[in-house]
Motif scaffolding. Sequence first.
Motif, PDB file in Angstrom:
ATOM      1  N   GLY A 230     -23.114   9.884   2.372  1.00 19.91           N
ATOM      2  CA  GLY A 230     -22.192   9.002   1.671  1.00 19.91           C
ATOM      3  C   GLY A 230     -20.963   8.634   2.485  1.00 19.91           C
ATOM      4  N   GLY A 231     -20.165   7.750   1.924  1.00 17.42           N
ATOM      5  CA  GLY A 231     -18.946   7.322   2.591  1.00 17.42           C
ATOM      6  C   GLY A 231     -17.900   6.865   1.596  1.00 17.42           C
ATOM      7  N   ASN A 232     -16.661   6.896   2.031  1.00 14.93           N
ATOM      8  CA  ASN A 232     -15.549   6.415   1.203  1.00 14.93           C
ATOM      9  C   ASN A 232     -14.569   5.687   2.125  1.00 14.93           C
ATOM     10  N   ASN A 233     -15.095   4.662   2.797  1.00 14.03           N
ATOM     11  CA  ASN A 233     -14.370   4.007   3.880  1.00 14.03           C
ATOM     12  C   ASN A 233     -13.028   3.429   3.459  1.00 14.03           C
ATOM     13  N   ALA A 234     -12.067   3.624   4.346  1.00 16.30           N
ATOM     14  CA  ALA A 234     -10.739   3.030   4.157  1.00 16.30           C
ATOM     15  C   ALA A 234     -10.682   1.674   4.853  1.00 16.30           C
ATOM     16  N   PHE A 235     -10.020   0.734   4.207  1.00 18.78           N
ATOM     17  CA  PHE A 235      -9.776  -0.609   4.762  1.00 18.78           C
ATOM     18  C   PHE A 235      -8.266  -0.768   4.776  1.00 18.78           C
ATOM     19  N   ILE A 236      -7.669  -0.595   5.959  1.00 21.52           N
ATOM     20  CA  ILE A 236      -6.215  -0.548   6.097  1.00 21.52           C
ATOM     21  C   ILE A 236      -5.682  -1.921   6.518  1.00 21.52           C
ATOM     22  N   VAL A 237      -4.676  -2.394   5.809  1.00 23.76           N
ATOM     23  CA  VAL A 237      -4.077  -3.699   6.143  1.00 23.76           C
ATOM     24  C   VAL A 237      -2.607  -3.493   6.474  1.00 23.76           C
ATOM     25  N   TRP A 238      -2.235  -3.816   7.717  1.00 24.90           N
ATOM     26  CA  TRP A 238      -0.851  -3.689   8.163  1.00 24.90           C
ATOM     27  C   TRP A 238      -0.039  -4.917   7.760  1.00 24.90           C
ATOM     28  N   ASP A 239       1.264  -4.782   7.846  1.00 25.81           N
ATOM     29  CA  ASP A 239       2.179  -5.860   7.442  1.00 25.81           C
ATOM     30  C   ASP A 239       1.953  -7.152   8.216  1.00 25.81           C
ATOM     31  N   ASP A 240       1.538  -7.035   9.478  1.00 25.47           N
ATOM     32  CA  ASP A 240       1.448  -8.221  10.316  1.00 25.47           C
ATOM     33  C   ASP A 240       0.075  -8.892  10.250  1.00 25.47           C
ATOM     34  N   ALA A 241      -0.814  -8.409   9.410  1.00 19.18           N
ATOM     35  CA  ALA A 241      -2.176  -8.938   9.358  1.00 19.18           C
ATOM     36  C   ALA A 241      -2.211 -10.362   8.813  1.00 19.18           C
ATOM     37  N   ASP A 242      -3.227 -11.103   9.208  1.00 14.62           N
ATOM     38  CA  ASP A 242      -3.521 -12.404   8.596  1.00 14.62           C
ATOM     39  C   ASP A 242      -4.146 -12.105   7.241  1.00 14.62           C
ATOM     40  N   ILE A 243      -3.380 -12.271   6.172  1.00 13.33           N
ATOM     41  CA  ILE A 243      -3.814 -11.830   4.845  1.00 13.33           C
ATOM     42  C   ILE A 243      -5.040 -12.605   4.368  1.00 13.33           C
ATOM     43  N   ASP A 244      -5.049 -13.909   4.567  1.00  9.39           N
ATOM     44  CA  ASP A 244      -6.195 -14.700   4.106  1.00  9.39           C
ATOM     45  C   ASP A 244      -7.486 -14.252   4.795  1.00  9.39           C
ATOM     46  N   GLN A 245      -7.427 -14.046   6.095  1.00 13.54           N
ATOM     47  CA  GLN A 245      -8.601 -13.598   6.830  1.00 13.54           C
ATOM     48  C   GLN A 245      -8.986 -12.169   6.430  1.00 13.54           C
ATOM     49  N   SER A 246      -7.988 -11.334   6.224  1.00  8.93           N
ATOM     50  CA  SER A 246      -8.246  -9.945   5.828  1.00  8.93           C
ATOM     51  C   SER A 246      -8.926  -9.878   4.466  1.00  8.93           C
ATOM     52  N   VAL A 247      -8.478 -10.720   3.546  1.00  9.52           N
ATOM     53  CA  VAL A 247      -9.091 -10.759   2.214  1.00  9.52           C
ATOM     54  C   VAL A 247     -10.544 -11.212   2.305  1.00  9.52           C
ATOM     55  N   LYS A 248     -10.783 -12.211   3.130  1.00  9.65           N
ATOM     56  CA  LYS A 248     -12.157 -12.713   3.293  1.00  9.65           C
ATOM     57  C   LYS A 248     -13.084 -11.602   3.794  1.00  9.65           C
TER      58      LYS A 248
END
Length: 452
Positions: A230-248
């Motif tokens: 199994g897994g419980n992967n983390a998806f970390i988003v930093w302040d400087d990320a491209d939010i639209d691309q990160s959401v996609k």
Amino acid sequence: MEFKSINPYNGQEVGAYTSITEQELEEKLNKSKIAHEAWKKVPLAERCGLLKKAGAVLRDNVEEYAKMISLEMGKPLSEAKGEVNKCAWVCDYYADNASDFLADETISTDAEKSFVRHDSIGAVLAIMPWNFPFWQVFRYAAPTLTAGNTGLLKHAPNVFGCAKQIEEVFTRAGYPEYVFQNLIVHHDQTEKIIAHDAVRAVTLTGSERAGSAVAELAGRYIKKTVLELGGNNAFIVWDDADIDQSVKIAVTARMMNCGQSCIAAKRFILMDGIYDEFVQKFTEAAKQLKDGDPMEANTTIGPLARRDLADQLNAQVKESVAQGAKLLLGGNQNGCYHEPTILGEVVPGMAAFDQETFGPLAAMIRAKDIDHAFELSENSKYGLGVTVCTKNTDLALQHAHKVSDGAYFVNELVKSDPRLPFGGTKNSGYGRELAKDGMMEFVNRKTVYVKH
């Protein structure tokens, strides 16, 4: 015993399969051992040629195989086609690279000649899950058979139709009889199979519970194991990320296969400064997912594979809300179908943080800073993979050592690729599949030393 495959979308029977008898199982195991003696002597170039043909069979029959996948476990047909084509890719990859992987490795010593050669070991039992019923099998079978081993498949009972078709792929490609065999058996036959002299190793993709049980049996009989659990992967988003691309990327990472993937992003760890924007945009994107019949082209999210799986996910949602999580979207279940669900303000101690959630549930978690984000990521008994989204890729690479998981992806969802080793740490298992590593798991790396 009769096993029935049920379409999770409409409850209709897809197929019925009768388990083989004790005597039939014994015969299949013995034939696998005999087949290995001949198969290992087949020139590698010929084995690679057959693997190429298997890839061609997959591509030529993609519609047929994808339909069975969708009918038996419910993923959208477009995703099922992608799965079959990925299986063809892994066949091509090992057909093209096996000669390099299996070549003798010369090592300079005081001998006239010293090197490592790679020999097959025998029959390898694969205990496989239903969530990627073709891919999980082919990523093991392509390197394992090409190395000269024989294969035995014990698939999940709800995808026995897929298991039958997989065996037919190798038959259609021209593989010798008994080199790859599908075993229609109940799990209570597992010990007999592992104990048999023909079986030299076991690979399992599945739950922690199944992995622990199989590893215990294999240890008893001194058989090697590879476990992908199994897994419980983390998806970390930093302040400087491209939010639209990160959401996609994030929506695909969580909702593909209706969230039924060990490497799906499950815990979204977001910097305080972008938390609200990310959650709002992720929620809007999740609302656009189209549920319905997986066989329809416009369906983007289907049912879960079984009713009990949907029940379990819904229980985790309710437990998390009772523990203080905020229900931002979804939360409802209808039979095997569970709505895409988003929980906000999730913290350690909640079911949605601590447990593996195998379905379309996204847990949104606040992090004070980058160090806190990695602390939250590491706060898990699992260790499959982590994603970090940022424009500062150099800084992301500097933080790679903080992740104990088997994979670290920057600005991309964690995924398996035939060219890269794949596997986990901690309760996510051990050993590696794919790349050269996956082929080396089931060969005898034999030291040869010559001195005149």
